[in-house]
Design a protein around this motif. Structure first.
Motif, PDB file in Angstrom:
ATOM      1  N   MET A 256      -1.716  -3.706  -0.190  1.00 39.17           N
ATOM      2  CA  MET A 256      -1.994  -2.510   0.607  1.00 39.17           C
ATOM      3  C   MET A 256      -3.488  -2.442   0.892  1.00 39.17           C
ATOM      4  N   ASN A 257      -3.853  -2.190   2.156  1.00 35.70           N
ATOM      5  CA  ASN A 257      -5.262  -2.052   2.471  1.00 35.70           C
ATOM      6  C   ASN A 257      -5.666  -0.583   2.520  1.00 35.70           C
ATOM      7  N   ARG A 258      -6.917  -0.339   2.823  1.00 34.37           N
ATOM      8  CA  ARG A 258      -7.470   1.021   2.789  1.00 34.37           C
ATOM      9  C   ARG A 258      -6.740   1.953   3.772  1.00 34.37           C
ATOM     10  N   SER A 259      -6.571   1.493   5.030  1.00 33.15           N
ATOM     11  CA  SER A 259      -5.926   2.336   6.043  1.00 33.15           C
ATOM     12  C   SER A 259      -4.485   2.646   5.679  1.00 33.15           C
ATOM     13  N   GLN A 260      -3.776   1.640   5.160  1.00 33.00           N
ATOM     14  CA  GLN A 260      -2.385   1.858   4.760  1.00 33.00           C
ATOM     15  C   GLN A 260      -2.290   2.848   3.610  1.00 33.00           C
ATOM     16  N   ALA A 261      -3.231   2.765   2.665  1.00 37.30           N
ATOM     17  CA  ALA A 261      -3.247   3.726   1.559  1.00 37.30           C
ATOM     18  C   ALA A 261      -3.484   5.142   2.081  1.00 37.30           C
ATOM     19  N   THR A 287      -8.843  -0.829  -6.716  1.00 41.58           N
ATOM     20  CA  THR A 287      -9.345   0.427  -6.153  1.00 41.58           C
ATOM     21  C   THR A 287      -8.312   1.520  -6.364  1.00 41.58           C
ATOM     22  N   VAL A 288      -8.771   2.713  -6.736  1.00 43.12           N
ATOM     23  CA  VAL A 288      -7.912   3.896  -6.800  1.00 43.12           C
ATOM     24  C   VAL A 288      -8.145   4.713  -5.528  1.00 43.12           C
ATOM     25  N   SER A 289      -7.087   4.922  -4.747  1.00 37.76           N
ATOM     26  CA  SER A 289      -7.162   5.770  -3.551  1.00 37.76           C
ATOM     27  C   SER A 289      -6.535   7.115  -3.892  1.00 37.76           C
ATOM     28  N   LEU A 290      -7.285   8.192  -3.657  1.00 38.60           N
ATOM     29  CA  LEU A 290      -6.908   9.533  -4.127  1.00 38.60           C
ATOM     30  C   LEU A 290      -6.978  10.533  -2.976  1.00 38.60           C
ATOM     31  N   PHE A 291      -5.912  11.332  -2.802  1.00 40.35           N
ATOM     32  CA  PHE A 291      -5.845  12.359  -1.762  1.00 40.35           C
ATOM     33  C   PHE A 291      -6.090  13.719  -2.411  1.00 40.35           C
ATOM     34  N   SER A 292      -6.970  14.513  -1.790  1.00 40.49           N
ATOM     35  CA  SER A 292      -7.259  15.829  -2.382  1.00 40.49           C
ATOM     36  C   SER A 292      -7.461  16.880  -1.298  1.00 40.49           C
ATOM     37  N   HIS A 304     -11.884   6.849  -2.194  1.00 40.69           N
ATOM     38  CA  HIS A 304     -11.559   5.535  -2.746  1.00 40.69           C
ATOM     39  C   HIS A 304     -12.557   5.212  -3.851  1.00 40.69           C
ATOM     40  N   TYR A 305     -12.054   4.952  -5.056  1.00 36.01           N
ATOM     41  CA  TYR A 305     -12.897   4.682  -6.220  1.00 36.01           C
ATOM     42  C   TYR A 305     -12.641   3.258  -6.725  1.00 36.01           C
ATOM     43  N   ASN A 306     -13.688   2.449  -6.763  1.00 38.44           N
ATOM     44  CA  ASN A 306     -13.555   1.106  -7.318  1.00 38.44           C
ATOM     45  C   ASN A 306     -13.480   1.174  -8.838  1.00 38.44           C
ATOM     46  N   ILE A 307     -12.545   0.437  -9.417  1.00 42.03           N
ATOM     47  CA  ILE A 307     -12.473   0.337 -10.876  1.00 42.03           C
ATOM     48  C   ILE A 307     -13.525  -0.674 -11.307  1.00 42.03           C
TER      49      ILE A 307
END
Length: 630
Positions: A256-261, A287-292, A304-307
């Protein structure tokens, strides 16, 4: 004795100078001087070096660069770099990115005036007699990625790269290797998706259950045994190697890429919704992608947060709470925001979307038309009507009903057996053909968002970002790089011949079909149906097709994407295009493309075919640009 510039304990990979040499990893003390890079055995308890194990004369170094980590590399091998010299690549693993970058910088500084510095290198490892990046099987083979910023004052020779052969390859030279070379017969795999057998030879897969690989006779289908002793063929893109811990968690979305996430999270529209995905820009990282929804806002936004990884191999996110494993990190942040905009409240997953199989069962390429149900018409193409339907009442398919007289059918039917083995996440999968009646049918994967050209003009729900447009370009480049690696030409690459999946993935379709067109208008550059607007000078003037003519068309497709579907050379007719392109005229820079994006487009359009890049190089260049945007 020359004074030491830098010293560090690294893991070193054996160089396998002989084919029979074992592959192993050992810790060594590396000592860098102005003349040599030496490595020693090291006594950790007493803190002192022991016997010398090897030395590299720095005057003989030809390249120093990073290496992409192996797939699912252990934490101690996430930061590799390579020193290329006469004996081949020396692979060294740093403890973290900072140390890796510092050693590369210092080594490059020392060797910058060396003779014969490489202009191309291999960004992936040499493993089991093959370069993992380009599948070349000669260890001394020229690299597949151009070094950025190489110039004469940095030690480059200034000589042009040797020309790439542009002759059209024979289709029979396909080299369809299994996509997961790290797996082997006897290994245990775990089913990532459910699979219901589509033929009598197949074996049912149940999610999260273990299977043993018995045989690997095909690039896409393996023979396996389940825990009850039942045997049969399974699609190998439905399983992963046992021990890949993240695959078992519903929050992990590998491909999954950034846009898809962002699309997935915005569709769910739940505060605290999250996914964990592979970083498509940094191999071996996540990467953790988070919706808020901050302060009650209705629209919400994605972060988007890099681990990150410490030098001791521990993981952490925005705030430095360290964990031994990624699942432990996720569990903690499900209860604590700890520096992020929100805690991880709701798992969002795309696991229900299983990948396409190469055919509808092992060895199946002839499909019984009685098993097809036609539901609705999708459009009318070069070869006839295309319809959406079902196979055996449950599997979505697209069915091309080939208009009689439009195609050289016998030649295509033979070719279809080879085309079915082409399997990549950015290619529309050919499932099979119906040849026992007329018209014949071509049955393929169905993609719900339809044609890319229409999607660019009408299907985008909001104004696209630079990242979204570049990810479309990257999807196409990676699909075409796979075709290129298998010596397969498309001949008609354009936005109209790409399709868009539910999650926004772009896939290339109709590759190679133009070879079987019987329409004289289409096959003549003077006819209105010939893809003049996507063709380079050597095709317009001499009908000379090669992988480099596909590269030219890819540059035009990038232009289509960044103009949201405009017609190339919109004010010129076909004859004017032939005249103007032959004289050096090129498309202008689209408003949505900055100079860096436009430079990639222009790199596809030199008059001389040998001066154009490869698709592998284009995919890397687009990926590097994506990294800068993010």
């Amino acid at each position: 004795m020359a004074s030491s510039i830098m010293e560090e304990c690294f893991i070193k990979r054996s160089q396998q100078k002989k084919k029979t040499s074992p592959l192993n990893y050992k810790e060594r003390l590396f000592v860098l001087t102005q003349e040599k890079l030496s490595y020693y055995e090291y006594d950790q308890d007493k803190g002192r070096r022991k016997s010398l194990r090897g030395t590299v004369d720095l005057q003989k170094v030809k390249c120093v660069e990073k290496v992409y980590p192996e797939h699912h590399a252990p934490t101690e091998r996430l930061y590799p770099f390579q020193v290329i010299y006469d004996d081949g690549p020396l692979y060294i693993f740093a403890k973290n990115g900072e140390i890796q970058s510092e050693w590369i910088r210092k080594l490059k500084e020392i060797v910058r005036y060396n003779k014969d510095l490489k202009q191309k290198y291999h960004p992936c490892f040499w493993v089991d007699g093959q370069w993992q990046c380009c599948q070349q099987e000669v260890k001394q083979a020229m690299g597949c990625r151009v070094l950025q910023g190489l110039s004469k004052d940095r030690g480059g020779s200034g000589k042009p790269l040797p020309p790439t052969p542009v002759e059209e390859p024979a289709v029979q030279t396909l080299s369809l290797e299994p996509p997961k070379p790290s797996l082997s017969v006897g290994m245990t795999v775990i089913a990532e998706h459910e699979y219901i057998p589509l033929s009598a030879q197949d074996l049912e897969l149940k999610k999260d259950e273990e299977y043993t690989i018995l045989e690997m006779p095909d690039a896409n289908w393996w023979r396996a045994r389940d825990k009850y002793g039942r045997e049969g063929y399974i699609p190998n893109n439905y399983v992963v190697q046992a021990g890949n811990v993240l695959e078992r968690y519903p929050w992990y979305c590998k491909n999954m890429n950034r846009s898809q996430a962002e699309n997935l999270l915005k569709t769910e529209n739940k505060d605290g919704g999250f996914v964990v995905r592979d970083s498509r820009l940094k191999a071996g990282q996540y990467t953790v992608s988070l919706f808020s929804k901050i302060s009650g806002e209705t629209a919400g936004s994605c972060r988007h947060y890099n681990i990150c990884t410490t030098s001791q191999g521990q993981f952490y996110l925005a705030d430095k709470h360290f964990f031994s494993t990624i699942p432990e990190l996720i569990t903690y942040h499900q209860h604590n925001a700890a520096g992020m905009v929100s805690r991880l409240k709701i798992i969002v997953s795309n696991r229900a979307h299983a990948p396409s199989t190469a055919g509808l069962g092992y060895g199946m390429w002839e499909i019984n038309p009685r098993h097809l149900t036609f539901i609705k018409e999708l459009g009318n193409g070069q070869f006839g009507v295309v319809k959406y339907g079902k196979w055996q009442g449950q599997h979505d398919v697209a069915i091309k009903m080939i208009k009689e007289g439009s195609m050289s059918e016998e030649e295509f039917i033979e070719e279809a057996k080879i085309m079915m083995k082409l399997c990549h996440e950015n290619l529309v999968q050919l499932y099979g053909v119906c040849t026992k009646q007329r018209p014949i049918y071509i049955v393929t994967e169905f993609l719900s968002n339809g044609c890319l050209l229409t999607y660019l003009k009408e299907g985008l729900k909001q104004h696209p970002t630079n990242i979204q447009l570049l990810e479309m370009c990257k999807d196409v480049a990676e699909g075409m790089a796979y075709l290129e690696s298998n010596q397969y030409l498309h001949r008609d690459l354009a936005a109209r011949n790409c399709l868009v999946d539910t999650n926004g993935t772009v896939k290339v379709t109709d590759f190679g079909l133009s070879r079987y067109v019987l329409d004289d208008e289409y096959t003549s550059s003077e006819g209105s149906k010939f893809p003049v607007r996507w063709s380079p000078p050597e095709v317009l003037l001499y009908r000379k097709f090669s992988s480099k003519s596909d590269i030219w068309a890819y540059g035009i497709l990038m232009w289509e994407i960044h103009t949201l579907g405009k017609l190339p050379y919109e004010r010129l007719d076909n004859q004017a295009i032939v005249d103007q392109v032959s004289k050096g005229y090129r498309l202008y820079r689209p408003q949505l493309a900055n100079e860096r994006v436009y430079s990639i487009m222009k790199s596809c359009w030199p008059e001389k075919a040998e001066e154009r890049p490869t698709f592998q190089e284009l995919a890397v260049n687009v990926q590097d640009l994506l990294y800068e945007f993010q």
